[in-house]
Design a protein around this motif. Structure first.
Motif, PDB file in Angstrom:
ATOM      1  N   GLY A 225     -14.668  -8.380  -3.402  1.00  0.00           N
ATOM      2  CA  GLY A 225     -15.722  -9.200  -2.842  1.00  0.00           C
ATOM      3  C   GLY A 225     -16.093 -10.383  -3.709  1.00  0.00           C
ATOM      4  N   LYS A 226     -17.382 -10.685  -3.789  1.00  0.00           N
ATOM      5  CA  LYS A 226     -17.815 -11.889  -4.486  1.00  0.00           C
ATOM      6  C   LYS A 226     -17.634 -11.804  -5.992  1.00  0.00           C
ATOM      7  CE  LYS A 226     -22.798 -10.784  -4.708  1.00  0.00           C
ATOM      8  NZ  LYS A 226     -24.135 -11.260  -4.286  1.00  0.00           N
ATOM      9  N   GLU A 229     -14.109 -12.974  -6.502  1.00  0.00           N
ATOM     10  CA  GLU A 229     -14.026 -14.410  -6.257  1.00  0.00           C
ATOM     11  C   GLU A 229     -14.643 -15.225  -7.386  1.00  0.00           C
ATOM     12  OE1 GLU A 229     -15.173 -15.830  -2.471  1.00  0.00           O
ATOM     13  OE2 GLU A 229     -13.517 -14.816  -1.463  1.00  0.00           O
ATOM     14  N   ALA A 230     -15.659 -14.677  -8.049  1.00  0.00           N
ATOM     15  CA  ALA A 230     -16.285 -15.394  -9.164  1.00  0.00           C
ATOM     16  C   ALA A 230     -15.417 -15.355 -10.414  1.00  0.00           C
ATOM     17  CB  ALA A 230     -17.654 -14.794  -9.462  1.00  0.00           C
ATOM     18  N   VAL A 231     -14.667 -14.265 -10.615  1.00  0.00           N
ATOM     19  CA  VAL A 231     -13.899 -14.094 -11.840  1.00  0.00           C
ATOM     20  C   VAL A 231     -12.528 -14.762 -11.774  1.00  0.00           C
ATOM     21  CG1 VAL A 231     -12.778 -12.370 -13.331  1.00  0.00           C
ATOM     22  CG2 VAL A 231     -15.099 -11.975 -12.492  1.00  0.00           C
ATOM     23  N   ARG A 260     -15.590 -14.502   5.031  1.00  0.00           N
ATOM     24  CA  ARG A 260     -15.570 -14.980   3.653  1.00  0.00           C
ATOM     25  C   ARG A 260     -14.831 -14.033   2.714  1.00  0.00           C
ATOM     26  NH1 ARG A 260     -20.684 -16.560  -0.278  1.00  0.00           N
ATOM     27  NH2 ARG A 260     -19.404 -17.259  -2.025  1.00  0.00           N
ATOM     28  N   PHE A 261     -15.130 -12.736   2.789  1.00  0.00           N
ATOM     29  CA  PHE A 261     -14.552 -11.797   1.848  1.00  0.00           C
ATOM     30  C   PHE A 261     -13.557 -10.828   2.494  1.00  0.00           C
ATOM     31  CE2 PHE A 261     -18.852 -12.448  -0.179  1.00  0.00           C
ATOM     32  CZ  PHE A 261     -18.380 -13.320  -1.142  1.00  0.00           C
ATOM     33  N   GLN A 262     -13.453 -10.831   3.801  1.00  0.00           N
ATOM     34  CA  GLN A 262     -12.637  -9.823   4.477  1.00  0.00           C
ATOM     35  C   GLN A 262     -11.181  -9.869   4.011  1.00  0.00           C
ATOM     36  OE1 GLN A 262     -14.334  -7.954   6.981  1.00  0.00           O
ATOM     37  NE2 GLN A 262     -12.652  -6.503   6.953  1.00  0.00           N
ATOM     38  N   ASN A 263     -10.604 -11.071   3.947  1.00  0.00           N
ATOM     39  CA  ASN A 263      -9.202 -11.178   3.557  1.00  0.00           C
ATOM     40  C   ASN A 263      -8.989 -10.751   2.113  1.00  0.00           C
ATOM     41  OD1 ASN A 263      -8.496 -12.102   6.081  1.00  0.00           O
ATOM     42  ND2 ASN A 263      -8.617 -14.256   5.521  1.00  0.00           N
ATOM     43  N   THR A 264      -9.912 -11.162   1.224  1.00  0.00           N
ATOM     44  CA  THR A 264      -9.797 -10.779  -0.178  1.00  0.00           C
ATOM     45  C   THR A 264      -9.879  -9.270  -0.332  1.00  0.00           C
ATOM     46  OG1 THR A 264     -10.795 -12.842  -0.897  1.00  0.00           O
ATOM     47  CG2 THR A 264     -10.817 -11.034  -2.465  1.00  0.00           C
TER      48      THR A 264
END
Length: 342
Positions: A225-226, A229-231, A260-264
């Protein structure tokens, strides 16, 4: 005591997060042990995030628990009666069994606690599956070296608190991720984190960037999740990621996650289960080769004071469903255990 309380799976999670509604406490007759068997009195249960897969039927590595059967997981117990030649009454054992007062076993997949255990609950915390996962993550999958920056997701969780301390013992700069400012302060004090950021902070990504000014060499990812994405933009060349879990999975249904996060998250799920190089962690792949080394090293770290196991213990079998829900809502501080009996 002629009754045997047990927690059964009454329904699949309605809201993705496994709430107390999924379980029901019921009473069954006391089990008897026959030839070649032993009866164990459960002392303590371990609340582990990977049990989510068994409850939701989403992992090819986890045989799902059937409805109306007892929930199962890592446990600690004392042999109460034995007709098995290798086990005697009074011995402490750990293994994987049902959430109930008493279980009968044929002795397979049980471990006697005959190594140098500082306290019995350490069998499920410092020497348990989560801690072993932390050890493999930083020793095998994403080896951390002195002076490197290591980011640990859910730093005060069962795996995260041990990973943070192992990284510190290796001489790394450790940045933890938690769910609140209060937990960050606890992590800085109890774990010796060099910095800590709450993923609920409105400026979360900016604060992670500030905490990791020189970049990130190792990322122990427990959530996706986020946090992921932040790291990722901060990763150095030849950085290593140990993909250890997906604690953000229960938030799939929230509006902020859609698109936003589903694919990740879907990708990281495949990383873990297909062992794609980032390196996905499935601890069963490493038991035979590394368990003895893990016990040796953990014992030395605890004895030297480099690791102080962080345990979050609640009492009563009836509290197990709530204790399990809590770990997905970030309410635990350290390894969440449920103490059943003396």
């Amino acid at each position: 005591m002629n009754e045997n309380r047990r927690v059964i799976v009454a329904e699949r999670p309605r809201y993705i997060v496994p709430t107390v509604n999924c379980f029901r406490l019921e009473t069954a007759p006391m089990p008897d042990c026959g030839p070649g068997q032993l009866r164990i009195r459960t002392l303590c249960l371990s609340m582990d995030a990977q049990l989510y897969a068994k409850l939701q039927r989403i992992s090819p590595d986890a045989e799902p628990i059937r409805l109306y059967e007892a929930m199962t997981g890592p446990a600690l117990g004392r042999v109460e009666a034995s007709l098995h030649p290798d086990f005697s009454p009074g011995e402490l054992v750990s293994g994987f069994w049902a959430w109930q007062d008493y279980v009968v076993s044929n002795g397979r997949r049980l471990r006697k606690l005959d190594f140098s255990l500082q306290r019995s609950t350490h069998a499920l915390s410092a020497y348990g599956a989560s801690a072993f996962g932390a050890y493999i993550a930083l020793q095998k999958l994403a080896p951390a070296e002195w002076g490197e920056t290591v980011v640990v997701g859910t730093a005060l969780g069962g795996l995260g608190n041990i990973a943070s301390q192992i990284a510190k013992a290796k001489g790394c700069r450790v940045v933890g991720i938690t769910g609140s400012e209060e937990k960050c302060q606890r992590g800085m004090t109890a774990l010796g984190l060099d910095d800590c950021v709450s993923y609920n902070a409105p400026d979360f990504a900016d604060r992670v960037r500030t905490a990791c000014r020189k970049g990130v060499d190792v990322f122990v990812d427990t959530s996706g999740g986020k946090v992921l994405e932040a790291v990722v933009p901060l990763l150095q060349r030849k950085a290593r990621i140990a993909a250890c879990g997906l604690m953000a999975t229960p938030h799939f249904g929230e509006p902020a996650f859609r698109g936003r996060f589903q694919n990740t998250m879907s990708f990281m799920f495949e990383v873990i289960n297909r062992r794609i190089t980032v390196q996905g962690l499935v601890i069963f792949d490493h038991l035979r080769q590394s368990l003895r080394d893990f016990h040796r090293d953990m014992n030395a770290w605890i004895d030297s004071g480099k690791i102080r196991p962080m345990e979050d213990i609640v009492s009563g079998l009836e509290q197990a469903p709530r204790a399990f829900q809590d770990i997905f809502e970030g309410r635990n501080v350290g390894k969440r255990l449920v103490w059943i009996s003396d």
